[in-house]
Motif scaffolding. Structure first.
Motif, PDB file in Angstrom:
ATOM      1  N   LEU A   1       0.843  -1.211   0.000  1.00  0.00           N
ATOM      2  CA  LEU A   1       0.000   0.000   0.000  1.00  0.00           C
ATOM      3  C   LEU A   1       0.869   1.248   0.000  1.00  0.00           C
ATOM      4  CD1 LEU A   1      -2.933  -0.772   2.453  1.00  0.00           C
ATOM      5  CD2 LEU A   1      -3.048  -0.430  -0.017  1.00  0.00           C
ATOM      6  N   GLU A   2       2.102   1.086   0.505  1.00  0.00           N
ATOM      7  CA  GLU A   2       3.063   2.181   0.459  1.00  0.00           C
ATOM      8  C   GLU A   2       4.348   1.637  -0.136  1.00  0.00           C
ATOM      9  OE1 GLU A   2       2.520   5.278   3.678  1.00  0.00           O
ATOM     10  OE2 GLU A   2       2.185   3.413   4.780  1.00  0.00           O
ATOM     11  N   MET A   3       4.771   2.249  -1.214  1.00  0.00           N
ATOM     12  CA  MET A   3       5.968   1.745  -1.899  1.00  0.00           C
ATOM     13  C   MET A   3       6.799   2.922  -2.399  1.00  0.00           C
ATOM     14  SD  MET A   3       4.212   0.306  -5.400  1.00  0.00           S
ATOM     15  CE  MET A   3       2.484   0.173  -4.955  1.00  0.00           C
ATOM     16  N   ASP A   4       7.996   2.620  -2.843  1.00  0.00           N
ATOM     17  CA  ASP A   4       8.835   3.684  -3.417  1.00  0.00           C
ATOM     18  C   ASP A   4       8.366   4.030  -4.822  1.00  0.00           C
ATOM     19  OD1 ASP A   4      10.628   3.920  -1.233  1.00  0.00           O
ATOM     20  OD2 ASP A   4      11.675   2.112  -1.883  1.00  0.00           O
ATOM     21  N   VAL A   5       8.289   3.014  -5.674  1.00  0.00           N
ATOM     22  CA  VAL A   5       8.002   3.244  -7.092  1.00  0.00           C
ATOM     23  C   VAL A   5       6.829   2.390  -7.542  1.00  0.00           C
ATOM     24  CG1 VAL A   5       9.035   3.430  -9.389  1.00  0.00           C
ATOM     25  CG2 VAL A   5      10.514   3.278  -7.385  1.00  0.00           C
ATOM     26  N   ALA A   6       5.859   3.038  -8.163  1.00  0.00           N
ATOM     27  CA  ALA A   6       4.759   2.301  -8.779  1.00  0.00           C
ATOM     28  C   ALA A   6       4.935   2.403 -10.292  1.00  0.00           C
ATOM     29  CB  ALA A   6       3.420   2.895  -8.360  1.00  0.00           C
ATOM     30  N   VAL A   7       5.139   1.268 -10.926  1.00  0.00           N
ATOM     31  CA  VAL A   7       5.271   1.235 -12.388  1.00  0.00           C
ATOM     32  C   VAL A   7       3.914   0.846 -12.955  1.00  0.00           C
ATOM     33  CG1 VAL A   7       6.453   0.167 -14.346  1.00  0.00           C
ATOM     34  CG2 VAL A   7       7.690   0.534 -12.192  1.00  0.00           C
ATOM     35  N   VAL A   8       3.437   1.622 -13.911  1.00  0.00           N
ATOM     36  CA  VAL A   8       2.145   1.295 -14.533  1.00  0.00           C
ATOM     37  C   VAL A   8       2.415   0.771 -15.934  1.00  0.00           C
ATOM     38  CG1 VAL A   8      -0.177   2.075 -15.059  1.00  0.00           C
ATOM     39  CG2 VAL A   8       1.144   3.223 -13.267  1.00  0.00           C
ATOM     40  N   GLY A   9       2.078  -0.498 -16.148  1.00  0.00           N
ATOM     41  CA  GLY A   9       2.272  -1.112 -17.462  1.00  0.00           C
ATOM     42  C   GLY A   9       3.348  -2.171 -17.427  1.00  0.00           C
ATOM     43  N   GLY A  10       2.959  -3.368 -17.834  1.00  0.00           N
ATOM     44  CA  GLY A  10       3.891  -4.498 -17.799  1.00  0.00           C
ATOM     45  C   GLY A  10       4.425  -4.880 -19.161  1.00  0.00           C
ATOM     46  N   GLY A  11       4.647  -3.889 -20.014  1.00  0.00           N
ATOM     47  CA  GLY A  11       5.321  -4.138 -21.287  1.00  0.00           C
ATOM     48  C   GLY A  11       6.833  -4.134 -21.076  1.00  0.00           C
ATOM     49  N   PRO A  12       7.589  -4.163 -22.171  1.00  0.00           N
ATOM     50  CA  PRO A  12       9.047  -4.251 -22.024  1.00  0.00           C
ATOM     51  C   PRO A  12       9.677  -3.116 -21.223  1.00  0.00           C
ATOM     52  CG  PRO A  12       8.394  -3.754 -24.298  1.00  0.00           C
ATOM     53  CD  PRO A  12       7.167  -4.167 -23.575  1.00  0.00           C
ATOM     54  N   SER A  13       9.212  -1.897 -21.424  1.00  0.00           N
ATOM     55  CA  SER A  13       9.850  -0.791 -20.690  1.00  0.00           C
ATOM     56  C   SER A  13       9.497  -0.853 -19.205  1.00  0.00           C
ATOM     57  CB  SER A  13       9.452   0.564 -21.289  1.00  0.00           C
ATOM     58  OG  SER A  13       8.080   0.836 -21.089  1.00  0.00           O
ATOM     59  N   GLY A  14       8.257  -1.219 -18.904  1.00  0.00           N
ATOM     60  CA  GLY A  14       7.842  -1.284 -17.504  1.00  0.00           C
ATOM     61  C   GLY A  14       8.532  -2.406 -16.742  1.00  0.00           C
ATOM     62  N   ILE A  15       8.617  -3.570 -17.373  1.00  0.00           N
ATOM     63  CA  ILE A  15       9.287  -4.683 -16.680  1.00  0.00           C
ATOM     64  C   ILE A  15      10.760  -4.347 -16.465  1.00  0.00           C
ATOM     65  CG2 ILE A  15       9.722  -7.177 -16.640  1.00  0.00           C
ATOM     66  CD1 ILE A  15       7.778  -7.496 -18.941  1.00  0.00           C
ATOM     67  N   THR A  16      11.371  -3.756 -17.485  1.00  0.00           N
ATOM     68  CA  THR A  16      12.794  -3.412 -17.365  1.00  0.00           C
ATOM     69  C   THR A  16      12.994  -2.378 -16.262  1.00  0.00           C
ATOM     70  OG1 THR A  16      13.027  -3.822 -19.727  1.00  0.00           O
ATOM     71  CG2 THR A  16      14.848  -2.691 -18.654  1.00  0.00           C
ATOM     72  N   CYS A  17      12.107  -1.403 -16.217  1.00  0.00           N
ATOM     73  CA  CYS A  17      12.197  -0.399 -15.154  1.00  0.00           C
ATOM     74  C   CYS A  17      12.061  -1.079 -13.792  1.00  0.00           C
ATOM     75  CB  CYS A  17      11.096   0.646 -15.358  1.00  0.00           C
ATOM     76  SG  CYS A  17      11.138   1.958 -14.147  1.00  0.00           S
ATOM     77  N   ALA A  18      11.095  -1.977 -13.686  1.00  0.00           N
ATOM     78  CA  ALA A  18      10.858  -2.645 -12.395  1.00  0.00           C
ATOM     79  C   ALA A  18      12.068  -3.458 -11.947  1.00  0.00           C
ATOM     80  CB  ALA A  18       9.625  -3.543 -12.497  1.00  0.00           C
ATOM     81  N   VAL A  19      12.677  -4.183 -12.865  1.00  0.00           N
ATOM     82  CA  VAL A  19      13.801  -5.029 -12.457  1.00  0.00           C
ATOM     83  C   VAL A  19      14.980  -4.177 -11.991  1.00  0.00           C
ATOM     84  CG1 VAL A  19      14.770  -5.395 -14.788  1.00  0.00           C
ATOM     85  CG2 VAL A  19      15.242  -7.032 -13.019  1.00  0.00           C
ATOM     86  N   TYR A  20      15.257  -3.100 -12.701  1.00  0.00           N
ATOM     87  CA  TYR A  20      16.393  -2.261 -12.277  1.00  0.00           C
ATOM     88  C   TYR A  20      16.077  -1.529 -10.973  1.00  0.00           C
ATOM     89  CZ  TYR A  20      19.229  -3.191 -16.417  1.00  0.00           C
ATOM     90  OH  TYR A  20      20.000  -3.806 -17.366  1.00  0.00           O
ATOM     91  N   CYS A  21      14.844  -1.063 -10.829  1.00  0.00           N
ATOM     92  CA  CYS A  21      14.461  -0.408  -9.556  1.00  0.00           C
ATOM     93  C   CYS A  21      14.651  -1.378  -8.393  1.00  0.00           C
ATOM     94  CB  CYS A  21      12.998   0.036  -9.598  1.00  0.00           C
ATOM     95  SG  CYS A  21      12.693   1.552 -10.507  1.00  0.00           S
ATOM     96  N   ALA A  22      14.142  -2.588  -8.571  1.00  0.00           N
ATOM     97  CA  ALA A  22      14.226  -3.571  -7.482  1.00  0.00           C
ATOM     98  C   ALA A  22      15.684  -3.903  -7.176  1.00  0.00           C
ATOM     99  CB  ALA A  22      13.444  -4.823  -7.845  1.00  0.00           C
TER     100      ALA A  22
END
Ligand code: 48F
Length: 254
Positions: A24-45
């Motif tokens: 419910l509280e997070m640092d980064v919320a990525v909207v969209g699970g396409g290539p750019s979103g997944i890539t953003c999520a993996v590097y953020c994590a």
């Protein structure tokens, strides 16, 4: 072992509720699970950020699953080959500078790496609005189950809080449009013609914070900037997702 159906249900509910309460509280919320979103999520994590990715569809992958016109292959140029290598995605050299990868393998390995790094994926959840309070920053998302939206049911959403939002919703640039529609100072120029060289060459310049707390990456970045589209070459998507992650991490002091 003797199986109990209610235990199975309890396991699913307990596990997912715990995750949803935590996120419910997070640092980064990525909207969209396409290539750019997944890539953003993996590097953020991987950089230690608490990240959740919301995807309105059942499956993760966006436009990468389908490759080019349903041929499940993607093309990645020299500049982004290192991202494929980094996540163990096999790529065959075609002509100099052009590599071909399997779209299913590409989505799967990026997604698996993101999960391993601690990113949480929320599929079947649609982001329908953003939270902007007195400080003028995007500081949260308004979310609802996609089937609720699809059925047109009048059911109120829930909200999550975050320190940064990444719009990785592709050609529609959905989150940027939401902000603009509600009077946010965010001019959206709309997507241009097909011109792969130009679109790929400029995408990193368009990957940025476009409104306080809101970053755009992938095709959404080009759509906001009035930039061209590129079709099934995906290097720009991978590099843009990574760039957005780096920007967010720097802004959040990671
Ligand atoms: O469209 P998509 O794959 O975006 P991308 O990461 O990649 C673009 C390429 O696939 C391709 C291209 C370049 O090669 O031109 O099109 O920029 O993925 C966007 C995802 O966002 C989801 C949508 O279902 C898709 O999977 N999405 C869109 N709006 C919402 C959303 C929303 N409001 N809430 C949750 N997910």
């Amino acid at each position: 072992m003797e199986l109990d159906e209610v235990t199975i249900s309890r396991a699913i509910l307990a596990s997912q509720m715990e995750t949803m309460l935590d996120l419910l509280e997070m640092d980064v919320a990525v909207v969209g699970g396409g290539p750019s979103g997944i890539t953003c999520a993996v590097y953020c994590a991987e950089m230690g950020l608490k990240v959740g990715l919301f995807e309105k569809k059942l499956s993760i992958g966006g436009g990468m699953w389908g490759g080019g016109m349903m041929f499940p292959r993607i093309v990645v140029q020299e500049e982004a080959k290192e991202v494929l290598d980094r996540f163990g995605i096999a790529a065959a050299a075609f002509e100099p500078g052009y590599y071909v990868a399997r779209s299913v393998e590409s989505v799967s390995k990026l997604t698996a790496a993101a999960c391993t790094a601690g990113a949480e994926f929320f599929n079947l959840i649609t982001v329908e609005d953003v939270v902007v309070r007195a400080d003028g920053r995007v500081s949260g998302l308004v979310v609802n189950w996609s089937p609720v939206e699809m059925a047109g049911l009048h059911i109120d959403p829930l909200m999550v809080r975050c320190r940064a939002v990444v719009d990785a919703t592709g050609h529609d640039a959905t989150i940027a449009h939401m902000v603009a529609r509600k009077g946010g100072d965010l001019p959206i120029r709309g997507e241009g013609f097909m011109w792969a060289e130009r679109a790929e060459g400029n995408i990193l310049d368009h990957t940025k914070e476009v409104f306080p707390g809101l970053y755009v990456c992938g095709m959404a970045a080009n759509a906001v900037a009035g930039e061209c589209r590129m079709g099934p070459i995906f290097g720009g998507m991978l590099l843009s997702g990574r760039r957005a992650a780096e920007m967010v991490a720097a802004a959040l002091g990671h």
